[in-house]
Write an enzyme that holds these catalytic residues in place. Structure first.
Site, mmCIF file in Angstrom:
data_model
loop_
_atom_site.group_PDB
_atom_site.id
_atom_site.type_symbol
_atom_site.label_atom_id
_atom_site.label_comp_id
_atom_site.label_asym_id
_atom_site.label_seq_id
_atom_site.Cartn_x
_atom_site.Cartn_y
_atom_site.Cartn_z
ATOM 1 C CG HIS A 1 -5.214 8.751 9.662
ATOM 2 N ND1 HIS A 1 -4.031 8.071 8.953
ATOM 3 C CD2 HIS A 1 -6.061 8.512 9.211
ATOM 4 C CE1 HIS A 1 -4.354 7.536 8.128
ATOM 5 N NE2 HIS A 1 -5.426 7.488 8.009
ATOM 6 C CB SER B 1 -5.558 11.008 -0.481
ATOM 7 O OG SER B 1 -4.499 10.881 1.000
ATOM 8 C CB SER B 2 -0.958 13.644 1.224
ATOM 9 O OG SER B 2 -1.578 13.091 2.462
ATOM 10 C CB CYS B 3 -1.715 7.657 1.832
ATOM 11 S SG CYS B 3 -3.380 7.381 0.735
ATOM 12 C CE LYS C 1 -10.432 8.581 -2.994
ATOM 13 N NZ LYS C 1 -11.369 9.211 -2.500
ATOM 14 C CE1 TYR D 1 -9.235 5.764 0.267
ATOM 15 C CE2 TYR D 1 -6.627 6.862 -0.656
ATOM 16 C CZ TYR D 1 -8.740 6.912 -0.104
ATOM 17 O OH TYR D 1 -8.541 8.169 -0.044
HETATM 18 P P1 GDP Z 1 0.624 7.893 8.850
HETATM 19 O O1 GDP Z 1 0.882 9.120 7.907
HETATM 20 O O2 GDP Z 1 0.188 7.539 6.913
HETATM 21 O O3 GDP Z 1 1.556 7.176 9.059
HETATM 22 O O4 GDP Z 1 -1.027 6.939 9.243
HETATM 23 P P2 GDP Z 1 -0.480 8.025 10.648
HETATM 24 O O5 GDP Z 1 -1.323 8.777 11.224
HETATM 25 O O6 GDP Z 1 -1.044 6.639 11.455
HETATM 26 O O7 GDP Z 1 1.261 7.684 11.689
HETATM 27 C C1 GDP Z 1 1.972 8.332 11.668
HETATM 28 C C2 GDP Z 1 3.239 8.554 12.633
HETATM 29 O O8 GDP Z 1 2.669 8.372 13.899
HETATM 30 C C3 GDP Z 1 3.855 7.106 12.253
HETATM 31 O O9 GDP Z 1 5.289 7.599 12.504
HETATM 32 C C4 GDP Z 1 3.428 6.395 13.054
HETATM 33 O O10 GDP Z 1 4.509 5.568 13.726
HETATM 34 C C5 GDP Z 1 3.174 7.521 14.989
HETATM 35 N N1 GDP Z 1 2.161 7.544 15.565
HETATM 36 C C6 GDP Z 1 2.359 7.292 17.048
HETATM 37 N N2 GDP Z 1 1.843 7.489 18.028
HETATM 38 C C7 GDP Z 1 0.759 7.274 17.538
HETATM 39 C C8 GDP Z 1 -1.154 6.485 17.722
HETATM 40 O O11 GDP Z 1 -1.098 6.278 18.320
HETATM 41 N N3 GDP Z 1 -1.666 5.901 15.923
HETATM 42 C C9 GDP Z 1 -1.192 6.172 14.879
HETATM 43 N N4 GDP Z 1 -2.101 6.119 14.125
HETATM 44 N N5 GDP Z 1 0.560 6.511 15.073
HETATM 45 C C10 GDP Z 1 1.234 7.012 15.476
#
Ligand code: GDP
Length: 319
Positions: free
Chosen positions: A180, A108-110, A141, A137
């Protein structure tokens, strides 16, 4: 893979595994082997060994894993490490013992270092500290990747590892807090629309940038690489372009047909400023995505509506 090859898709109920099953069925593969976790606990070494010696699959997509967002990763660290190490060790070792022709493992990219240069190249793995919130995690991986490479080097097994970027589409998780960003926004904008709310609040500043790959494109890439890629190490799967969270919010708002305002809750974390895959290697191998983000979000929204309605129907049935 021949159309009558026996293919085991581990994790066929998940977002990735179910997309691979759909793709293989569409392509005319006739011998797909699947098991639910209650039928076969992949953490159980004996059960996995018995399954492989009875079923003798020729190809394996190892899409079974314990996954989750930041909250789940922090809360269930031991589970993330133990479950993933067990699942992958059992499946990879049993594949070796039973002469599986080829296995695909999913990174995964993470799991790239927290501060790796962008776009993320395959060779930056293990060049710096990990993001602390998902370290267990990532460690599991990374062990899986090294296991595939070690079985290749020492034992001649054709096991490959792919590294998908953020995925979205069919069978996504639309939980209001644990999802996400893209599915989270789809749900929030939809609920604001049906409840006539004046505004929707997005987490963070809106400036972070993320890359999104439609799940059916991931499945297509995986099937393509199963036939056309036989190397150790990693191969990224993404689209090679990113979008800011603010731009994404406007795109989702438009797709859902919501007319209110967008606010940004800057008390919520932004996370990594940018997460973008370098897809030079993937393109050089001859594969490129086909679903662009605006079209993919339309499909995801339709899928959300279908399962959202079912969710309520199920609750209704219980009462
Ligand atoms: P990341 O890619 O591991 O950081 O995971 P996320 O998909 O949870 O978040 C991506 C970005 O979207 C971060 O900067 C969050 O703060 C922003 N974000 C904005 N609105 C939302 C929301 O409703 N849910 C989530 N999960 N992230 C949000």
């Amino acid at each position: 893979m021949n159309k009558d090859a026996k293919i085991f898709i581990a994790g066929h109920r998940g977002m990735v595994g179910s997309a691979i099953c759909r793709k293989l069925e569409k392509e005319g593969f006739t011998k797909l082997t699947v098991r639910t976790s209650s039928e076969l606990d992949l953490r159980n070494q004996k059960a996995v060994a018995e399954f492989f010696s009875t079923e003798k699959p020729e190809y394996v997509f190892l899409a079974a894993a314990k996954v989750g967002g930041i909250l789940a990763n922090e809360r269930y660290k031991a589970d993330f490490l133990y479950d993933n190490l067990q699942i992958q060790s059992n499946v990879i070792h049993s594949s070796y013992e039973n002469g599986v022709k080829k296995l695909m493992f999913f990174g995964s990219s993470c799991i790239y270092p927290k501060l790796a240069a962008q776009p993320l190249k395959e060779d930056c793995l293990l060049t710096g500290p990990l993001e602390p919130t998902n370290e267990p995690y990532a460690v599991a991986k990374i062990a899986g990747i090294k296991m595939c490479d070690s079985y290749r080097d020492q034992l001649g097994c054709n096991y490959i590892t792919v590294m998908p970027t953020n995925l979205y589409g069919y069978n996504d998780n639309y939980h209001p807090e644990h999802s996400h960003v893209l599915p989270g926004m789809i749900r929030r904008f939809h609920e604001a629309k049906v409840n006539n709310l004046p505004s929707v609040t997005i987490w963070g500043t809106g400036t972070p940038r993320r890359e999104f790959l439609f799940i059916d494109d991931l499945a297509a890439a995986c099937c393509y690489l199963m036939d056309n890629y036989d190397e150790k190490g990693l191969i990224n799967i993404g689209i090679g372009a990113d979008i800011s969270i603010k731009e994404l919010a406007y795109l989702v708002k438009q797709t859902v047909g919501y007319n209110g305002d967008i606010n940004f809750d800057t008390t919520k974390p932004d996370g990594t400023p940018r997460k973008l895959m370098d897809v030079t290697k993937l393109h050089a191998k001859g594969w490129k995505h086909s679903v662009e983000l605006p079209e993919g979000i339309k499909i995801a929204y339709r899928d959300f509506l279908a399962s959202y309605v079912n969710e309520y129907a199920e609750v209704g049935d219980q009462h």
